[in-house]
Design an enzyme around this catalytic site. Sequence first.
Site, mmCIF file in Angstrom:
data_model
loop_
_atom_site.group_PDB
_atom_site.id
_atom_site.type_symbol
_atom_site.label_atom_id
_atom_site.label_comp_id
_atom_site.label_asym_id
_atom_site.label_seq_id
_atom_site.Cartn_x
_atom_site.Cartn_y
_atom_site.Cartn_z
ATOM 1 N N LYS A 22 -18.009 -47.126 4.638
ATOM 2 C CA LYS A 22 -18.903 -46.272 5.032
ATOM 3 C C LYS A 22 -18.937 -46.085 6.663
ATOM 4 C CE LYS A 22 -23.621 -47.120 4.347
ATOM 5 N NZ LYS A 22 -25.030 -46.685 4.117
ATOM 6 N N SER A 23 -18.929 -47.223 7.575
ATOM 7 C CA SER A 23 -18.941 -46.871 8.962
ATOM 8 C C SER A 23 -17.924 -46.273 9.445
ATOM 9 C CB SER A 23 -18.710 -48.362 9.401
ATOM 10 O OG SER A 23 -19.827 -49.304 9.117
ATOM 11 N N GLY A 95 -29.261 -44.646 8.874
ATOM 12 C CA GLY A 95 -29.692 -45.211 9.925
ATOM 13 C C GLY A 95 -28.197 -44.840 10.863
ATOM 14 N N ARG A 123 -37.751 -46.918 10.209
ATOM 15 C CA ARG A 123 -36.857 -47.722 10.919
ATOM 16 C C ARG A 123 -37.049 -47.380 12.606
ATOM 17 N NH1 ARG A 123 -31.297 -47.910 7.793
ATOM 18 N NH2 ARG A 123 -30.951 -49.609 9.210
ATOM 19 N N SER A 168 -25.516 -55.291 17.992
ATOM 20 C CA SER A 168 -26.032 -53.949 17.262
ATOM 21 C C SER A 168 -24.752 -53.187 17.425
ATOM 22 C CB SER A 168 -27.134 -53.106 17.424
ATOM 23 O OG SER A 168 -26.904 -51.826 17.035
ATOM 24 N N ASP A 320 -24.864 -56.796 6.345
ATOM 25 C CA ASP A 320 -25.083 -55.894 5.329
ATOM 26 C C ASP A 320 -24.964 -56.823 4.103
ATOM 27 O OD1 ASP A 320 -26.125 -53.893 6.560
ATOM 28 O OD2 ASP A 320 -24.242 -52.667 6.925
ATOM 29 N N ARG A 351 -35.186 -57.208 4.286
ATOM 30 C CA ARG A 351 -34.110 -57.660 3.259
ATOM 31 C C ARG A 351 -34.437 -59.112 3.070
ATOM 32 N NH1 ARG A 351 -28.911 -53.976 4.509
ATOM 33 N NH2 ARG A 351 -29.455 -52.068 3.314
ATOM 34 N N ARG A 399 -28.966 -51.826 -1.117
ATOM 35 C CA ARG A 399 -28.127 -53.106 -1.329
ATOM 36 C C ARG A 399 -28.874 -54.280 -2.124
ATOM 37 N NH1 ARG A 399 -23.896 -52.183 1.560
ATOM 38 N NH2 ARG A 399 -23.690 -50.944 3.418
#
Length: 440
Positions: A22-23, A95, A123, A168, A320, A351, A399
């Site tokens: 995905k990234s 995000g 968020r 991050s 993740d 989470r 997730r």
Amino acid sequence: MPAHTFQFSKPLTGTIRVPGDKSISHRALMFASLALGESTIEGLLEGEDVLATAAAMRQLGAQIERGNDGTWRVYGAGVGSLLEPKRALDMGNSGTSTRLLMGLLASNGFSATFTGDASLSGRPMNRVIEPLSQMGASFEASAGGTLPLMLRGALPAVPITYRLPVASAQVKSAVLLAGLNTPGITRVIEPVATRDHTERMLTGFGATVEIGEEDGERLISIHGEADLKPQHVEVPGDPSSAAFFMVAALIVPGSDITIENVGMNATRAGIVHALRQMGGSIEELNTREVGGEPVADLRVRHSALEGADIDPAMAPSMIDEFPVLFVAAVLAKGTTRTHGLEELRVKESDRISVMAKALTLAGARVEEEEDGLTIHGTGGEPLAGTPENAAVETRLDHRIAMSMAVAGLASRDGVSIDDTAPIATSFPTFLGLLETAAQA
């Protein structure tokens, strides 16, 4: 809302291939849109999050087409050529799309409004707003620095040296992308290494990116007013998606599966090391490099897992994957402790809290700490499962939904989750692949 119960599974066997990373998919679409000419992308993840990026780049002036063979073609007009969007950019649940695009647009001379779904709109975006404001962009955000949000780009923007206050990859990438169209050199200092797809791929597209060290910390510099060249991108399989099948194979007796073409970037492969630390049998076959990214086929076999203390320094390389690691820990022998996971509280859901409740409902012994979970494993005994007429609350978090689906495969009475729809945001073929592996 489609509720679903996941039951004790037959062994998972055979060979599967998970969707593209995905990234890397997000970045491939963005950078191809900034290159001058036609780029092609193979293996793009076609989940809702990535499609939100594609839709946004089209609104900003790129031509993006999907061929019948699954190859995507992107026609870009160069860095600095983006057009002011005529309507708000709808980021859906993503995000990554939001934070990276905020960076991309911060050094363009126009305004854009970002909107998103209920989950994304909760968020925080302040961590991106702060450095981009230093570069000259201005923002009008909703209360708490959330979406809807309006950005006014600065042209020219001002190059900065920014030290990340928290690990991050999204904040790092936002600053580097703002630096693409900024005269001079923009620098990011990274106290803890995070996923480095942005640096690798920008280099591949022809940007001048320098990586060095300063006082033991990673220093990334990007030269502005970059001239990106079109590329052919092959997207490796997403390690975050592979993680669900790794854990499923490790906890379901008799399982032996091979997951092909998994990205093994060191900044992303923490889950493999953590599961091996717990005694998991995960073998790397056919190791190779594709488009600057290390890739391998992973053979995963059912294993007697042992509880472990997971080093907080590993967190950025598997942030993740912690929800599904918690599931592995529940089936292990002994106690697993995790710390340093504050970041998990500001993901699609909190989470730490949501997984603690979900696992407890399914019969696990879990203690919630401020920055992680302590999990007392069953020693391989199946979980009881969720009580009748009770379902795990997924809180619109893909997730959580997939992790608890995996937990259901090693439960006596099955695990019910309240909604499988969020899974489509990142892994639209998950349920079908799970069925295939259990019937191979």
